[in-house]
Design a protein around this motif. Structure first.
Motif, PDB file in Angstrom:
ATOM      1  N   ILE A   5      10.892 -25.442  24.853  1.00  0.00           N
ATOM      2  CA  ILE A   5      12.054 -26.328  24.972  1.00  0.00           C
ATOM      3  C   ILE A   5      11.625 -27.519  25.820  1.00  0.00           C
ATOM      4  CG2 ILE A   5      14.387 -26.611  25.852  1.00  0.00           C
ATOM      5  CD1 ILE A   5      14.822 -23.660  25.521  1.00  0.00           C
ATOM      6  N   CYS A   7      13.003 -30.520  27.961  1.00  0.00           N
ATOM      7  CA  CYS A   7      14.229 -30.970  28.620  1.00  0.00           C
ATOM      8  C   CYS A   7      13.974 -32.216  29.457  1.00  0.00           C
ATOM      9  CB  CYS A   7      14.802 -29.852  29.481  1.00  0.00           C
ATOM     10  SG  CYS A   7      15.345 -28.420  28.544  1.00  0.00           S
ATOM     11  N   GLU A  10      16.820 -34.707  30.921  1.00  0.00           N
ATOM     12  CA  GLU A  10      18.113 -34.024  30.922  1.00  0.00           C
ATOM     13  C   GLU A  10      18.414 -33.505  32.326  1.00  0.00           C
ATOM     14  OE1 GLU A  10      17.844 -31.037  27.891  1.00  0.00           O
ATOM     15  OE2 GLU A  10      17.719 -32.525  26.301  1.00  0.00           O
ATOM     16  N   LEU A  14      22.462 -28.800  31.651  1.00  0.00           N
ATOM     17  CA  LEU A  14      21.985 -28.719  30.269  1.00  0.00           C
ATOM     18  C   LEU A  14      20.664 -27.958  30.115  1.00  0.00           C
ATOM     19  CD1 LEU A  14      22.832 -29.416  27.430  1.00  0.00           C
ATOM     20  CD2 LEU A  14      21.717 -31.628  27.690  1.00  0.00           C
ATOM     21  N   PRO A  15      19.624 -28.220  30.902  1.00  0.00           N
ATOM     22  CA  PRO A  15      18.379 -27.455  30.730  1.00  0.00           C
ATOM     23  C   PRO A  15      18.571 -25.946  30.916  1.00  0.00           C
ATOM     24  CG  PRO A  15      17.927 -29.444  31.944  1.00  0.00           C
ATOM     25  CD  PRO A  15      19.433 -29.331  31.851  1.00  0.00           C
ATOM     26  N   LYS A  18      20.433 -24.547  27.782  1.00  0.00           N
ATOM     27  CA  LYS A  18      19.519 -24.486  26.632  1.00  0.00           C
ATOM     28  C   LYS A  18      18.527 -23.331  26.789  1.00  0.00           C
ATOM     29  CE  LYS A  18      19.157 -29.232  24.965  1.00  0.00           C
ATOM     30  NZ  LYS A  18      18.224 -30.369  24.838  1.00  0.00           N
ATOM     31  N   THR A  19      18.024 -23.165  28.011  1.00  0.00           N
ATOM     32  CA  THR A  19      17.043 -22.119  28.282  1.00  0.00           C
ATOM     33  C   THR A  19      17.669 -20.739  28.112  1.00  0.00           C
ATOM     34  OG1 THR A  19      15.890 -23.609  29.793  1.00  0.00           O
ATOM     35  CG2 THR A  19      15.386 -21.259  29.975  1.00  0.00           C
ATOM     36  N   LYS A  21      20.242 -19.931  26.264  1.00  0.00           N
ATOM     37  CA  LYS A  21      20.539 -19.701  24.843  1.00  0.00           C
ATOM     38  C   LYS A  21      19.275 -19.285  24.085  1.00  0.00           C
ATOM     39  CE  LYS A  21      22.744 -21.706  20.858  1.00  0.00           C
ATOM     40  NZ  LYS A  21      22.162 -22.318  19.755  1.00  0.00           N
ATOM     41  N   LYS A  22      18.172 -20.011  24.299  1.00  0.00           N
ATOM     42  CA  LYS A  22      16.922 -19.695  23.615  1.00  0.00           C
ATOM     43  C   LYS A  22      16.395 -18.330  24.049  1.00  0.00           C
ATOM     44  CE  LYS A  22      13.664 -20.718  20.785  1.00  0.00           C
ATOM     45  NZ  LYS A  22      13.942 -20.839  19.362  1.00  0.00           N
ATOM     46  N   VAL A  34       9.435 -24.008  29.146  1.00  0.00           N
ATOM     47  CA  VAL A  34      10.456 -25.036  29.343  1.00  0.00           C
ATOM     48  C   VAL A  34       9.835 -26.163  30.152  1.00  0.00           C
ATOM     49  CG1 VAL A  34      12.772 -25.523  30.204  1.00  0.00           C
ATOM     50  CG2 VAL A  34      12.212 -23.221  29.426  1.00  0.00           C
ATOM     51  N   SER A  41      17.008 -28.976  38.003  1.00  0.00           N
ATOM     52  CA  SER A  41      16.911 -28.158  36.789  1.00  0.00           C
ATOM     53  C   SER A  41      15.890 -27.038  36.993  1.00  0.00           C
ATOM     54  CB  SER A  41      16.505 -29.005  35.588  1.00  0.00           C
ATOM     55  OG  SER A  41      17.490 -29.974  35.313  1.00  0.00           O
TER      56      SER A  41
END
Length: 72
Positions: A5, A7, A10, A14-15, A18-19, A21-22, A34, A41
């Motif tokens: 990912i 980022c 960002e 948000l990071p 996203k992390t 979720k993945k 990441v 972040s």
């Protein structure tokens, strides 16, 4: 399998979102890379995944740019 990912640019949260979720989509033994460029972040990702017992490896590859490796 290694997932990645990016980022860059960002900001929180948000990071981390996203992390997370993945990470949930990954299989046991997979590694998530990441790339972040904001210290907050990095701190949030490190705190969250340390609390749930993940193995983390963090490398500052450029000044202010980190690669975080999270093993599931």
């Amino acid at each position: 399998m290694v997932h990645e990912i990016m980022c860059m640019g960002e900001i929180c949260p948000l990071p981390l979102l996203k992390t997370r979720k993945k990470y949930e989509e990954m299989k046991e033994g997979d590694v998530l890379k990441v790339v972040v460029d904001h210290r907050c972040s990095l701190d949030n990702i490190e705190t969250y995944f340390s609390k749930i017992g993940c193995t983390l490896k963090i490398e500052e590859v450029l000044t202010g740019v980190w690669e975080v490796y999270i093993k599931k």
